[in-house]
Scaffold this motif. Sequence first.
Motif, mmCIF file in Angstrom:
data_model
loop_
_atom_site.group_PDB
_atom_site.id
_atom_site.type_symbol
_atom_site.label_atom_id
_atom_site.label_comp_id
_atom_site.label_asym_id
_atom_site.label_seq_id
_atom_site.Cartn_x
_atom_site.Cartn_y
_atom_site.Cartn_z
ATOM 1 N N HIS A 334 6.226 -6.242 8.005
ATOM 2 C CA HIS A 334 6.604 -7.659 8.063
ATOM 3 C C HIS A 334 7.775 -7.899 7.121
ATOM 4 O O HIS A 334 7.865 -7.301 6.039
ATOM 5 N N HIS A 335 8.662 -8.806 7.544
ATOM 6 C CA HIS A 335 9.803 -9.185 6.697
ATOM 7 C C HIS A 335 10.348 -10.527 7.174
ATOM 8 O O HIS A 335 10.356 -10.820 8.374
ATOM 9 N N SER A 336 10.812 -11.291 6.228
ATOM 10 C CA SER A 336 11.448 -12.572 6.530
ATOM 11 C C SER A 336 12.958 -12.400 6.341
ATOM 12 O O SER A 336 13.439 -12.229 5.210
ATOM 13 N N PHE A 337 13.710 -12.418 7.445
ATOM 14 C CA PHE A 337 15.149 -12.181 7.417
ATOM 15 C C PHE A 337 15.904 -13.500 7.211
ATOM 16 O O PHE A 337 15.571 -14.520 7.818
ATOM 17 N N CYS A 338 16.900 -13.423 6.367
ATOM 18 C CA CYS A 338 17.828 -14.549 6.169
ATOM 19 C C CYS A 338 19.186 -13.966 5.805
ATOM 20 O O CYS A 338 19.341 -12.742 5.690
ATOM 21 N N ASN A 339 20.168 -14.807 5.600
ATOM 22 C CA ASN A 339 21.511 -14.312 5.302
ATOM 23 C C ASN A 339 21.585 -13.588 3.959
ATOM 24 O O ASN A 339 22.422 -12.706 3.770
ATOM 25 N N ASP A 340 20.730 -13.953 3.030
ATOM 26 C CA ASP A 340 20.729 -13.303 1.724
ATOM 27 C C ASP A 340 19.799 -12.095 1.666
ATOM 28 O O ASP A 340 19.939 -11.259 0.762
ATOM 29 N N ALA A 341 18.875 -12.009 2.571
ATOM 30 C CA ALA A 341 17.924 -10.887 2.608
ATOM 31 C C ALA A 341 17.843 -10.382 4.048
ATOM 32 O O ALA A 341 16.845 -10.588 4.746
ATOM 33 N N ASN A 342 18.917 -9.731 4.454
ATOM 34 C CA ASN A 342 18.982 -9.276 5.843
ATOM 35 C C ASN A 342 18.571 -7.810 6.018
ATOM 36 O O ASN A 342 18.685 -7.252 7.107
ATOM 37 N N GLU A 343 18.115 -7.172 4.945
ATOM 38 C CA GLU A 343 17.686 -5.771 5.022
ATOM 39 C C GLU A 343 16.263 -5.632 4.509
ATOM 40 O O GLU A 343 15.903 -6.235 3.494
ATOM 41 N N THR A 344 15.495 -4.850 5.182
ATOM 42 C CA THR A 344 14.153 -4.534 4.687
ATOM 43 C C THR A 344 14.247 -3.369 3.700
ATOM 44 O O THR A 344 15.258 -2.673 3.621
ATOM 45 N N ASP A 345 13.216 -3.175 2.936
ATOM 46 C CA ASP A 345 13.138 -1.974 2.108
ATOM 47 C C ASP A 345 12.932 -0.756 3.011
ATOM 48 O O ASP A 345 12.467 -0.871 4.148
ATOM 49 N N TYR A 346 13.259 0.407 2.472
ATOM 50 C CA TYR A 346 12.980 1.628 3.214
ATOM 51 C C TYR A 346 11.473 1.857 3.255
ATOM 52 O O TYR A 346 10.802 1.876 2.216
ATOM 53 N N VAL A 347 10.960 2.018 4.448
ATOM 54 C CA VAL A 347 9.531 2.255 4.640
ATOM 55 C C VAL A 347 9.375 3.612 5.322
ATOM 56 O O VAL A 347 10.226 4.029 6.114
ATOM 57 N N PRO A 348 8.321 4.350 5.008
ATOM 58 C CA PRO A 348 8.165 5.692 5.586
ATOM 59 C C PRO A 348 7.896 5.638 7.082
ATOM 60 O O PRO A 348 7.163 4.787 7.569
ATOM 61 N N LEU A 349 8.541 6.551 7.789
ATOM 62 C CA LEU A 349 8.241 6.720 9.203
ATOM 63 C C LEU A 349 6.895 7.426 9.300
ATOM 64 O O LEU A 349 6.733 8.542 8.776
ATOM 65 N N PRO A 350 5.906 6.829 9.937
ATOM 66 C CA PRO A 350 4.538 7.376 9.887
ATOM 67 C C PRO A 350 4.347 8.594 10.789
ATOM 68 O O PRO A 350 3.648 8.546 11.788
ATOM 69 N N ILE A 351 4.976 9.716 10.425
ATOM 70 C CA ILE A 351 4.747 10.976 11.130
ATOM 71 C C ILE A 351 3.685 11.764 10.376
ATOM 72 O O ILE A 351 3.465 11.553 9.180
ATOM 73 N N SER A 352 3.043 12.679 11.085
ATOM 74 C CA SER A 352 1.853 13.315 10.525
ATOM 75 C C SER A 352 2.170 14.291 9.400
ATOM 76 O O SER A 352 1.505 14.311 8.368
ATOM 77 N N ASP A 353 3.194 15.144 9.552
ATOM 78 C CA ASP A 353 3.457 16.167 8.538
ATOM 79 C C ASP A 353 4.918 16.605 8.612
ATOM 80 O O ASP A 353 5.721 16.061 9.382
ATOM 81 N N SER A 354 5.258 17.606 7.797
ATOM 82 C CA SER A 354 6.637 18.097 7.732
ATOM 83 C C SER A 354 7.060 18.795 9.014
ATOM 84 O O SER A 354 8.252 18.847 9.326
ATOM 85 N N VAL A 355 6.107 19.340 9.755
ATOM 86 C CA VAL A 355 6.451 19.999 11.023
ATOM 87 C C VAL A 355 7.030 18.986 12.002
ATOM 88 O O VAL A 355 8.033 19.243 12.688
ATOM 89 N N GLU A 356 6.412 17.810 12.072
ATOM 90 C CA GLU A 356 6.928 16.764 12.953
ATOM 91 C C GLU A 356 8.290 16.275 12.468
ATOM 92 O O GLU A 356 9.174 15.966 13.277
ATOM 93 N N CYS A 357 8.483 16.233 11.154
ATOM 94 C CA CYS A 357 9.784 15.832 10.623
ATOM 95 C C CYS A 357 10.854 16.845 10.999
ATOM 96 O O CYS A 357 11.983 16.477 11.355
ATOM 97 N N ASN A 358 10.529 18.128 10.942
ATOM 98 C CA ASN A 358 11.495 19.154 11.334
ATOM 99 C C ASN A 358 11.852 19.054 12.813
ATOM 100 O O ASN A 358 12.987 19.338 13.206
#
Length: 377
Positions: A334-358
Amino acid sequence: MSSLEERDVGGVAAPGSSSAGMGAGAVGAAVEAIAGVAAMQEEVGIRREGPEPDPDEPPPKKRARVPEGESGKLEERLYSVLCCTVCLDLPKASVYQCTNGHLMCAGCFIHLLADSRLKEEQATCPNCRCEISKNLCCRNLAVEKAVSELPTECTFCLKQFPRSSLERHQKEECQDRVTQCKYKRIGCPWQGPFHELPAHESECSHPTKTGTELMGILGEMDQNHRRDMQLYNSIFSLLCYEKIGFTEVQFRPYRTDDFITRLYYETPRFTVLNQTWVLKARVNDSERNPNLSCKRTLSFQLILKSKVNSALECSFLLLKGPYDDVRIKPVIHHHSFCNDANETDYVPLPISDSVECNKLLAAKNINLRLFIFQVQK
């Protein structure tokens, strides 16, 4: 005729004559030549045949034989031929080969491609250094079938089985496989071989516990169940919103302008809910040398590029694309976007392990599906 015979007889009878001397010299030279040839043939024959063997001694071996223990079994020799050139282990699934025929298991092949993407280099075969990629390399089905027929040892009963049937044996047939008591749901911690399971269950004390004793265990189970149901209920409630948008996004690899460049991903601008958006992603939170780390993660952020008059409160989640095999567990942000806060924080991509990342890093582009739900006010 008479004159010829007389000449011959005369030649024999009168050896002192000059003609007779010449004939005797030629014959002597011929005899010596024949004797020399015979001697040479005899010598060659001796060399070929060799000395006569002694009947008391065993016949000599033509070549030294390797002892049976040193030669090893056929399976052991095949292991060294069919193993992966990177991890030196037999492949468990797909087998890839470079243009020169060197073999790589699927995990190592994907890892090499991911490392080359992180280091901004061309991936090469560890043996011959030829270029490798998903387009240049192909699967070796013959090796895959050969490996599946090689015997391997069951980790429980230590018996030999073909690799193609080992998984089914360990899950369903092996009498020594580790199993759990059927009363585990109410707190029984027993684990043991399958053939001891009936004896344990007949003596297990957990079925005789009182309801008061079981309430604590059931409370933990209900808590886990509520956590799972919360996710599903949140998704269903989001589907009831008036404004829902989704699109296919393609993350493309880029490099930073730093002295030591770092890999990051960014999508082209796309429009959802009449707004312009961009997604960015980074590896291991922009770690300096992610290629040296065995554990790899991806994190992303959603950026609003359009100007808005009022705050735009949204919920969003990323799922795998329609043609990808990567496993992603949905997580709602969840995020509330406006002109001063138009970017979310970096959130982890919910992949299972490093094999899926590779798998994602090894691909030319990362294709995912984005859902955005505009929260009703």
